[in-house]
Design an enzyme around this catalytic site. Structure first.
Site, PDB file in Angstrom:
ATOM      1  N   LYS A 151      -8.803   6.617 -18.845  1.00 18.93           N
ATOM      2  CA  LYS A 151      -9.147   7.130 -20.166  1.00 18.93           C
ATOM      3  C   LYS A 151      -7.970   6.934 -21.133  1.00 18.93           C
ATOM      4  O   LYS A 151      -7.604   5.803 -21.388  1.00 18.93           O
ATOM      5  CB  LYS A 151      -9.574   8.598 -20.029  1.00 18.93           C
ATOM      6  N   ARG A 177       0.839  -1.211   0.000  1.00 21.63           N
ATOM      7  CA  ARG A 177       0.000   0.000   0.000  1.00 21.63           C
ATOM      8  C   ARG A 177       0.868   1.252   0.000  1.00 21.63           C
ATOM      9  O   ARG A 177       0.558   2.243  -0.651  1.00 21.63           O
ATOM     10  CB  ARG A 177      -0.952  -0.011   1.210  1.00 21.63           C
ATOM     11  N   ASP A 195      -6.894  19.212 -14.118  1.00 23.01           N
ATOM     12  CA  ASP A 195      -7.316  17.880 -14.559  1.00 23.01           C
ATOM     13  C   ASP A 195      -7.049  17.820 -16.063  1.00 23.01           C
ATOM     14  O   ASP A 195      -7.759  18.433 -16.858  1.00 23.01           O
ATOM     15  CB  ASP A 195      -8.803  17.692 -14.232  1.00 23.01           C
ATOM     16  N   TYR A 222     -15.991  17.960 -14.232  1.00 26.24           N
ATOM     17  CA  TYR A 222     -16.456  16.567 -14.326  1.00 26.24           C
ATOM     18  C   TYR A 222     -17.501  16.287 -13.241  1.00 26.24           C
ATOM     19  O   TYR A 222     -17.280  16.590 -12.067  1.00 26.24           O
ATOM     20  CB  TYR A 222     -15.246  15.629 -14.191  1.00 26.24           C
TER      21      TYR A 222
HETATM   22  C1  LIG Z   1     -13.378  10.150 -15.928  1.00 25.80           C
HETATM   23  C2  LIG Z   1     -12.944  11.472 -15.458  1.00 25.80           C
HETATM   24  C3  LIG Z   1     -12.643  11.691 -14.106  1.00 25.80           C
HETATM   25  C4  LIG Z   1     -12.834  10.627 -13.044  1.00 25.80           C
HETATM   26  O1  LIG Z   1     -11.949   9.556 -13.201  1.00 25.80           O
HETATM   27  P1  LIG Z   1     -12.326   8.049 -12.736  1.00 25.80           P
HETATM   28  O2  LIG Z   1     -11.128   7.273 -13.168  1.00 25.80           O
HETATM   29  O3  LIG Z   1     -13.580   7.665 -13.433  1.00 25.80           O
HETATM   30  O4  LIG Z   1     -12.508   8.086 -11.264  1.00 25.80           O
HETATM   31  C5  LIG Z   1     -12.179  12.948 -13.728  1.00 25.80           C
HETATM   32  N1  LIG Z   1     -12.048  13.940 -14.628  1.00 25.80           N
HETATM   33  C6  LIG Z   1     -12.337  13.771 -15.936  1.00 25.80           C
HETATM   34  C7  LIG Z   1     -12.158  14.910 -16.878  1.00 25.80           C
HETATM   35  C8  LIG Z   1     -12.794  12.535 -16.381  1.00 25.80           C
HETATM   36  O5  LIG Z   1     -13.103  12.385 -17.681  1.00 25.80           O
END
Ligand SMILES: *Cc1c(COP(=O)(O)O)cnc(C)c1O
Length: 374
Positions: free
Chosen positions: A198, A49, A173, A101
């Protein structure tokens, strides 16, 4: 040699210099690591961890991708975002771009506002709004660019300049842009977050998140402490899979982008569509800023379908190549009626469909859209 991003990605995590001579990176499942009684506390891995060799290899790759000082891998993008907000203190004020988001909006409203954060959801596409929102307690600004799902562009340099003057930490982000197309740390951001679920994973087969910091400052130490003690860490296999995905990140992004440009150009001229939201179109409000801060405009877009929600859902139902699903950044093109998945607070237009343009032949994608929009 100072290898390019493409070259670094092609070798991501590979260490062909260990005992095995294996060319690709090793996968260590071990949760615990033997102590050396003569050397305590142990300077190496102790417990998975806290750290383990596979995650460390991934974190080193992530650090280089965003040209930061250090990285921390999490079990999801949401867990990564949570660690940033958790590093604040109740009573602190933060400014979050209004178009954020939806999962992060829900996290802030359901957990961090009750916990004591003061939050201003502010439209950061106009920096005057940012200046007006800053208080003596403002500690952090959080933004995406391009934003999900409206594809708005925030002028990151302008936001960062205001934040530097006011000693406010800036988190970006960078999920939609990826490190291939935009590097917020080079623009002056303090920390970059990714949902590695993603584009970085890139194959719709893992859930993960990452933070990359510009400096190993006090906030970073707190974030690492949260990662270690709260424990929303990725499994070793997911770290390995993510490095596997990152190896092809640059050529994947090149094809994602060239396909997206073709699809956007086609959709922009279609009479069944009110508007195409894609920062690569000269008609987009953020076109000039996107061109300045991104190498390419990315492969995410949203369309506003003429005739409202019913018409939009009909289009989705007729598509055969696009898969009707949430998420983005995989090899397969996805389409989603975004408002339906965002929950009751959603301000997303009812006729909006979000498209993640995949790696299919662009002509097939256009033919599919053509028949569905007829
Ligand atoms: C999908 C997404 C998130 C969240 O990520 P997870 O891996 O689903 O927890 C945050 N910001 C953006 C822009 C996203 O597309």
């Amino acid at each position: 040699m100072n290898p390019s991003l493409q070259t670094q990605c092609a070798h991501a995590g590979a260490t062909p210099n260990d005992d095995t001579n294996a060319v690709t990176n090793a996968l260590y499942f071990s949760s615990t690591y033997r102590y050396d009684p003569a050397n305590l506390p142990s300077p190496t891995d102790v417990y998975a961890r806290e750290s383990n060799p596979t995650r460390t290899a991934l974190e080193n790759v992530l650090t280089k991708l965003e040209q930061g000082a250090a990285a921390a891998a999490f079990s999801s993008g949401s867990a990564a975002a949570h660690a940033v907000f958790m590093s604040l203190r109740p009573g602190d004020h933060i400014i979050v771009n209004q178009d954020v988001y939806s999962g992060i909006r829900i996290m802030l409203k359901d957990f961090f506002i009750p916990w004591g954060l003061q939050i201003s959801f502010t439209d950061l596409t106009d920096t005057k709004n940012l200046e007006a929102a800053i208080t003596g307690q403002t500690k952090l600004v959080w933004t995406e660019s391009p934003t999900n799902p409206l594809l708005n562009i925030v002028d990151l340099k302008a936001v960062i300049a205001i934040c530097k003057t006011n000693h406010i930490y800036v988190a970006v982000d960078n999920t939609f842009a990826t490190p291939v197309l935009q590097n917020p740390i080079l623009l002056g951001a303090d920390i970059v977050m990714h949902s590695t679920t993603k584009y970085l994973g890139g194959h719709s087969d893992l859930t993960g998140g990452a933070l990359i910091t510009a400096a190993e400052d006090d906030r970073w130490k707190e974030i690492k402490h949260i990662q270690h003690i709260i424990g929303a860490v990725p499994a070793a296999f997911d770290c390995w899979l993510l490095m596997r995905g990152i190896r092809s990140l640059v050529p994947r992004m090149q094809l994602h982008v060239s396909n997206a440009k073709k699809v956007a150009a086609y959709l922009a001229g279609h009479s069944a569509i009110e508007q195409v939201l894609y920062p690569g179109l000269a008609s987009h409000r953020g076109y000039t800023i996107a061109a300045a801060q991104m190498k390419e405009p990315g492969a995410m877009m949203s369309i506003l379908v003429a005739g409202g929600k019913e018409k939009a859902l009909q289009v989705v139902a007729r598509l055969t190549c696009f898969v009707h699903a949430t998420s983005l950044g995989g090899t397969e093109s996805l389409i989603e009626h975004r408002k339906s998945s965002e929950g009751p607070d959603s301000a997303t237009p009812d006729n909006l469909l979000r498209l993640s343009i995949g790696l299919e032949d662009a002509d097939d994608l256009i033919a599919d859209l053509k028949q569905a929009l007829e």
